[in-house]
Design a protein around this motif. Structure first.
Motif, short mmCIF file in Angstrom:
data_model
loop_
_atom_site.label_atom_id
_atom_site.label_comp_id
_atom_site.label_asym_id
_atom_site.label_seq_id
_atom_site.Cartn_x
_atom_site.Cartn_y
_atom_site.Cartn_z
N TYR A 100 0.85 -1.18 0.00
CA TYR A 100 0.00 0.00 0.00
C TYR A 100 0.89 1.23 0.00
CZ TYR A 100 0.92 -1.20 4.87
OH TYR A 100 1.53 -1.61 6.04
N GLN A 155 3.96 2.51 2.62
CA GLN A 155 4.74 1.42 3.23
C GLN A 155 6.23 1.64 2.94
OE1 GLN A 155 3.78 -2.49 1.79
NE2 GLN A 155 4.89 -3.53 3.43
N LYS A 157 3.23 1.85 -5.78
CA LYS A 157 2.70 2.47 -4.57
C LYS A 157 3.63 3.61 -4.15
CE LYS A 157 -0.62 -0.64 -4.06
NZ LYS A 157 -0.27 -1.61 -5.12
N ASN A 193 -4.23 5.42 11.01
CA ASN A 193 -4.67 5.32 9.62
C ASN A 193 -5.93 6.16 9.36
OD1 ASN A 193 -2.65 3.43 9.63
ND2 ASN A 193 -3.92 1.71 8.98
N CYS A 247 -0.35 3.90 6.16
CA CYS A 247 -0.73 4.26 4.80
C CYS A 247 -0.88 5.76 4.68
CB CYS A 247 -2.05 3.57 4.42
SG CYS A 247 -3.41 4.02 5.53
#
Length: 320
Positions: free
Chosen positions: A59, A62, A84, A239, A287
């Motif tokens: 994601y 990361q 990503k 998150n 994330c």
């Protein structure tokens, strides 16, 4: 123009690379062809070029593997064409602090190298982005309104960040292509509901809107088609934190489902959940996921800045 020639133009025009500089290309299996093009371009420009390939991250946000992070700290210039985003990672922060000039290119597509946002007049983009960045820095509050939904955001004491797509000085870093001004809101200072109808990280371009509810800076509910695929946002409070407010400043950018370009679209607003420690906030999450709001109304300290996607401020002579 072939992809290597496009890469050379980006290296010289956006990153100001010089012969003999150490230029590190960080890519993954998904974007290897683009990574190789930048590697070849750097070699043709007389640089000490290095190419590191890793498996695709799970994601955006990361961290890359340790050896990649170490190499980033020891390069003069770092380009990251990856599936990503590495933009909001500790590896990128540390490399920039060590003086590397960094361009992150999450989910870049080959056609984006020669069209759309990459073809903008960067002098105009720099001027407008700087103007909007100052408005964000000076503001204590922001309010987004869209089709009856209202989201208020506390900005007091936080500084706006310009992302122009031109990174010439030591430690300068941001997206390629770019064209946005953004800010890290106070982590407990956002409240309300909002309709996200452009695109969303993890989903791409939306054919049906998403709806989010935020209380005291935290995402409490997300609904809409495929919203279950965004469960990582509700996995923990980090998150779920509303970590970014951004404003697109690039007329050449088009909504295409790739957040790298989507969040730059002129007159759009985006909010993101997750990590913001890389640009003035306090949260390091698992994330960083952006959602694009099309044709919004945006108020800064109750001054109407954007109405239905059109800037209402007097633009500087150097901008659009």
């Amino acid at each position: 123009m072939d992809i290597v020639s496009c890469a050379k133009n980006i290296l010289t025009g956006c990153m100001d690379v010089k012969p003999e500089e150490n230029v590190l290309i960080v890519t993954d299996d998904n974007k290897l062809a683009i990574g190789q093009a930048f590697y070849e371009a750097a070699k043709e420009l007389g640089c000490e070029a290095l190419l590191m390939t890793m498996k695709e991250r799970n994601y955006s946000g990361q961290e890359p593997p340790g050896p990649v992070a170490d190499a980033m700290q020891n390069a003069d210039v770092v380009l990251c064409p990856t599936a990503k985003s590495l933009t909001h990672t500790n590896a990128k922060i540390a490399a920039a602090k060590n003086g590397a000039r960094i361009g992150t290119m999450p989910n870049i597509a080959e056609e984006m190298l020669s069209s759309g946002a990459m073809t903008a007049d960067y002098a105009c983009v720099e001027a407008l982005t700087g103007q909007v960045t100052k408005l964000l820095t000076d503001a204590k509050t922001a309010r987004i309104e869209k089709d009856g939904y209202v989201l208020t955001i506390d900005l007091e004491g936080r500084k706006g960040v310009p992302s122009t797509g031109v990174y010439r000085t030591k430690g300068a870093a941001g997206n390629l292509p770019s064209g946005e001004a953004y800010i890290a809101p106070l982590e407990d200072g956002s409240n309300g509901e909002m309709k996200i109808d452009g695109s969303m990280v993890g989903l791409g371009k939306l054919d049906e809107p998403l709806y989010v509810k935020v209380e005291n800076g935290k995402l409490k509910k997300i609904r809409g088609k495929r919203s279950e695929e965004l469960s990582v946002l509700l996995a923990n409070e980090r998150n779920a934190t509303l970590g970014e407010l951004g404003i697109g400043t690039k007329e050449k950018a088009v909504l295409c489902g790739i957040i790298l370009e989507d969040e730059k679209v002129y007159g759009t607003v985006h909010i993101a959940f997750g990590t913001n420690v890389s640009f003035g906030g306090t949260v390091k999450a698992d994330c960083h996921m952006d959602g694009i709001i099309l044709k919004p109304d945006l108020y800064l300290d109750d001054q109407l800045i954007i109405k239905a996607g059109e800037f209402q401020i007097e633009l500087s002579a150097q901008s659009y």
